[in-house]
Write a protein that holds these residues in place. Structure first.
Motif, PDB file in Angstrom:
ATOM      1  N   LEU A 420       0.856  -1.178   0.000  1.00 36.00           N
ATOM      2  CA  LEU A 420       0.000   0.000   0.000  1.00 36.00           C
ATOM      3  C   LEU A 420       0.896   1.234   0.000  1.00 36.00           C
ATOM      4  N   ASP A 421       0.621   2.154  -0.919  1.00 34.89           N
ATOM      5  CA  ASP A 421       1.568   3.249  -1.147  1.00 34.89           C
ATOM      6  C   ASP A 421       0.816   4.536  -1.462  1.00 34.89           C
ATOM      7  N   TYR A 422       1.527   5.662  -1.400  1.00 31.23           N
ATOM      8  CA  TYR A 422       1.051   6.967  -1.850  1.00 31.23           C
ATOM      9  C   TYR A 422      -0.299   7.358  -1.246  1.00 31.23           C
ATOM     10  N   GLY A 423      -0.417   7.245   0.058  1.00 38.74           N
ATOM     11  CA  GLY A 423      -1.635   7.717   0.718  1.00 38.74           C
ATOM     12  C   GLY A 423      -2.844   6.843   0.510  1.00 38.74           C
ATOM     13  N   SER A 424      -2.643   5.548   0.362  1.00 42.39           N
ATOM     14  CA  SER A 424      -3.784   4.627   0.235  1.00 42.39           C
ATOM     15  C   SER A 424      -4.512   4.528   1.573  1.00 42.39           C
ATOM     16  N   GLU A 425      -5.821   4.642   1.543  1.00 41.16           N
ATOM     17  CA  GLU A 425      -6.592   4.671   2.781  1.00 41.16           C
ATOM     18  C   GLU A 425      -7.818   3.762   2.689  1.00 41.16           C
ATOM     19  N   ASN A 426      -8.208   3.269   3.877  1.00 41.10           N
ATOM     20  CA  ASN A 426      -9.459   2.523   4.047  1.00 41.10           C
ATOM     21  C   ASN A 426      -9.535   1.265   3.184  1.00 41.10           C
ATOM     22  N   ASN A 427      -8.392   0.646   2.956  1.00 45.15           N
ATOM     23  CA  ASN A 427      -8.360  -0.648   2.290  1.00 45.15           C
ATOM     24  C   ASN A 427      -8.409  -1.766   3.335  1.00 45.15           C
ATOM     25  N   THR A 428      -8.959  -2.904   2.938  1.00 40.50           N
ATOM     26  CA  THR A 428      -9.043  -4.071   3.819  1.00 40.50           C
ATOM     27  C   THR A 428      -8.249  -5.217   3.207  1.00 40.50           C
ATOM     28  N   ILE A 429      -7.337  -5.764   4.006  1.00 41.83           N
ATOM     29  CA  ILE A 429      -6.532  -6.926   3.601  1.00 41.83           C
ATOM     30  C   ILE A 429      -6.887  -8.037   4.580  1.00 41.83           C
ATOM     31  N   ARG A 430      -7.584  -9.070   4.099  1.00 42.04           N
ATOM     32  CA  ARG A 430      -8.116 -10.060   5.031  1.00 42.04           C
ATOM     33  C   ARG A 430      -8.071 -11.465   4.438  1.00 42.04           C
ATOM     34  N   ASN A 431      -7.859 -12.424   5.312  1.00 44.73           N
ATOM     35  CA  ASN A 431      -7.971 -13.855   4.989  1.00 44.73           C
ATOM     36  C   ASN A 431      -7.055 -14.288   3.845  1.00 44.73           C
ATOM     37  N   ASN A 432      -5.940 -13.605   3.687  1.00 41.43           N
ATOM     38  CA  ASN A 432      -4.968 -14.010   2.676  1.00 41.43           C
ATOM     39  C   ASN A 432      -3.898 -14.909   3.282  1.00 41.43           C
ATOM     40  N   THR A 433      -3.291 -15.732   2.445  1.00 39.13           N
ATOM     41  CA  THR A 433      -2.114 -16.503   2.827  1.00 39.13           C
ATOM     42  C   THR A 433      -0.912 -15.866   2.143  1.00 39.13           C
ATOM     43  N   ILE A 434      -0.006 -15.310   2.938  1.00 36.88           N
ATOM     44  CA  ILE A 434       1.081 -14.489   2.415  1.00 36.88           C
ATOM     45  C   ILE A 434       2.389 -15.070   2.930  1.00 36.88           C
ATOM     46  N   GLY A 435       3.147 -15.735   2.051  1.00 34.21           N
ATOM     47  CA  GLY A 435       4.339 -16.426   2.521  1.00 34.21           C
ATOM     48  C   GLY A 435       5.504 -16.349   1.560  1.00 34.21           C
ATOM     49  N   ASN A 436       6.709 -16.472   2.128  1.00 33.66           N
ATOM     50  CA  ASN A 436       7.953 -16.558   1.361  1.00 33.66           C
ATOM     51  C   ASN A 436       8.218 -15.315   0.516  1.00 33.66           C
ATOM     52  N   ASN A 437       7.766 -14.169   0.993  1.00 34.30           N
ATOM     53  CA  ASN A 437       8.048 -12.899   0.335  1.00 34.30           C
ATOM     54  C   ASN A 437       9.152 -12.169   1.101  1.00 34.30           C
ATOM     55  N   SER A 438       9.751 -11.187   0.485  1.00 29.36           N
ATOM     56  CA  SER A 438      10.682 -10.352   1.244  1.00 29.36           C
ATOM     57  C   SER A 438       9.931  -9.597   2.337  1.00 29.36           C
ATOM     58  N   ILE A 439       8.829  -8.958   1.961  1.00 32.43           N
ATOM     59  CA  ILE A 439       7.925  -8.330   2.934  1.00 32.43           C
ATOM     60  C   ILE A 439       6.521  -8.808   2.613  1.00 32.43           C
TER      61      ILE A 439
END
Length: 583
Positions: A420-439
């Motif tokens: 999320l970049d450049y003033g992104s607001e009111n976003n929802t990040i939910r129920n994801n599987t997030i693995g083996n990334n740098s961040i």
């Protein structure tokens, strides 16, 4: 005898020019010698062994008059000169590959200053590499440049006038092969431009009625073409990206343009952030249709090498095996469209939305994008990104807009899972599987009021990171495990709520560098270096550590060791949980 052969060659040049509509001077059918015309003509010879021949091209040019021909022998090649043509003449070489004008690595090599010059059958090489340098500079109207090999310079051909024709030439190793700076009714046709380090052709916005037709372009680094101007026609060209390039496409910035009947290989159209008035039809990308829709609705797209939706609504896209293209699917000011069950790989961006709202991106496989698998660019609000497999991209999902719902995706082996970049607001990040990334999840540059909830974030270098003034976010109910750092917050990311997370088996559980945060109800389990620490650059900390479980019951307040520069400092969880919460 050799001059008779030269006369025949020149007659051939004039015949070509007349047939192409460039000249009206007839040639003799009996002996190949130019016939008389209303202009007194003579042939001046450069090089060779004939009596009275000139030793340099510029010497002959200085004595030429309108209507003359300067013929240059290959015998004395290469000619180390920078020539300026100030008369309306025909300047022709004996043989293209062996009649060479060499600029010694500096400046403009051939400057065609007068109107109605014909320049053909030379190799022009080794020009300057500065922005003002060209191998062939067309400064007069009605100039014809044909059958020239231009090699090694900043510009191959620079056109700064009207009614010029650049035809049947070859360009290699230039920053820009053909540059149309201004003028009307210029033609670039049947050329081969193999570009080593820049663009093959660029048409600037001051140009009008430029025609680019039947060329072969291959670019190894930048995009093959940049098309501006008014009423530019780009037709029947073969456009090829490099084998190892980023599949940069044809950039469009003009008005009333036509892109038609082109074959794109390992590239396509580049997306845009300003509306482009353009008619696009009958093109292919990697052997499949380039689908370009403007102002349409309620359509289905199932077979495409690239998809552009401009000012559209309710379009459904379901495309398999889209690859090796700049942007696979691009939405510009398009709304309530559905992109589903598509597979896209090896692109610059798998999907990009700009000024496009309330779209659904679901059930897709997006792999190996150099820039981003899915890019929700500015003013793309209210979109749903769900149930996608997004792997091995630089950014899995890149968001610089608001109110988007990103849920139930699998994101693996990206540099950044979600950014999320450049003033992104009111976003929802939910129920994801997030693995083996740098961040796993990165919030950057004033992205606030976002929610990261109920995700599984594991085996990343950093699970969740907040950088550069990202306030009032919520990190709630996630399982954050087996990362080098579970949660990392630098300074100025204040008023964040970190609640109800399982933060386990990381090296560092959480590192806090900002203020006024609430850290409560979390479980810190088996983090190998530290469960929690903080790092403040002076001043009071004002963080609320309260009611967390620290791996075992704590009857007394739990000390949390960190730094208040330049001193070691201690915070406390004043009411640590006595038992592990049940889920």
């Amino acid at each position: 005898m050799k001059r008779e052969v030269v006369a025949i060659l020149f007659g051939t040049v004039i015949l070509f020019s007349a047939s192409a509509g460039f000249f009206t001077i007839p040639s003799s059918e009996s002996d190949g010698v130019p016939a008389s015309s209303t202009v007194t003509e003579k042939i001046l010879y450069v090089g060779g062994t004939g009596p009275g021949n000139y030793s340099t091209i510029q010497e002959a040019l200085n004595t030429s008059q309108d209507g003359d021909t300067v013929f240059v022998y290959e015998d004395s090649s290469p000619y180390y000169e920078h020539i300026v043509v100030r008369t309306s003449i025909t300047l022709v070489g004996e043989e293209r590959n062996t009649t060479i004008i060499d600029g010694s690595g500096n400046g403009t090599v051939v400057h065609l200053l007068s109107d109605d010059i014909v320049f053909s059958n030379f190799t022009v090489r080794n020009g300057g590499r500065n922005w003002s340098d060209a191998l062939v500079f067309c400064d007069g109207a009605g100039v014809v440049v044909s059958d020239v090999l231009a090699e090694g310079g900043h510009y191959g051909f620079f056109v700064d006038a009207s009614r010029c024709v650049v035809k049947r030439n070859q360009m290699i190793d230039c920053y820009t092969g053909a540059y149309i700076a201004k003028g009307e009714n210029n033609v670039v046709a049947a050329n081969t431009m193999v570009d080593q380090w820049g663009r093959c052709i660029a048409v600037e916005n001051a140009a009008i009625n430029t025609t680019v037709r039947e060329n072969r372009f291959k670019s190894l680094e930048l995009g093959p073409a940049s098309l501006g101007g008014r009423y530019t026609v780009f037709d029947c060209n073969t456009v090829e990206g490099g084998d190892n390039s980023i599949y940069e496409g044809i950039s469009l910035s003009g008005e009333h343009m036509v892109v038609s009947n082109n074959t794109f290989i390992r590239c396509g159209l580049a997306d845009f952030y300003d509306y482009v008035s353009c008619t696009v039809y009958n093109n292919t990308v990697n052997g499949r249709p380039l689908v370009y829709m403007e102002g349409e609705s309620n359509r289905l797209v199932e077979d495409a090498g690239q998809v552009f939706l401009v000012n559209c609504s309710h379009i459904t896209v379901n495309v398999q095996n889209m690859n090796r293209v700049s942007t696979g699917i691009f939405l510009f000011n398009s709304h309530e469209c559905t992109i589903s069950s598509s597979s896209i790989f090896s692109t610059w961006a798998g999907m990009r939305l700009f000024m496009s709202t309330n779209n659904v991106i679901s059930g897709n496989i997006i792999l190996s994008a150099e820039y981003a698998g899915i890019d929700l660019a500015p003013f793309s609000d209210g979109n749903v990104v769900s149930h996608n497999t997004i792997d091995d991209n630089t950014r899995g999902v890149y968001v610089w807009s608001d109110y988007n719902d990103i849920h139930s995706n699998n994101m693996d082996s990206n540099s950044l899972g979600i950014n999320l970049d450049y003033g992104s607001e009111n976003n929802t990040i939910r129920n994801n599987t997030i693995g083996n990334n740098s961040i796993g999840v990165l919030m950057w540059q004033e992205s606030g009021n976002n929610s990261i909830e109920d995700n599984k974030i594991a085996y990343n270098d950093v699970g969740v990171e907040l950088v550069y003034n990202c306030p009032e976010n919520a990190i709630v109910g996630n399982t954050i495990s087996h990362n080098t750092r579970g949660i990392s917050m630098s300074s100025s990311n204040d008023n964040t709520r970190i609640e109800g997370n399982i933060i386990s088996e990381n090296m560092w559980g959480i590192r806090v560098g900002s203020k006024y945060n609430v850290i409560t109800g979390n479980e810190f389990l088996g983090n190998t270096v530290k469960d929690a620490t903080f790092f403040y650059n002076g001043g009071p900390t004002f963080n609320n550590w309260n009611g967390n479980f620290w791996g075992r019951p704590h009857l007394l307040p739990k000390p949390i060791f960190g730094w208040r520069i330049p001193f070691i400092w201690i915070n406390f969880d004043w009411r640590p949980l006595l038992k592990q919460p049940t889920h």
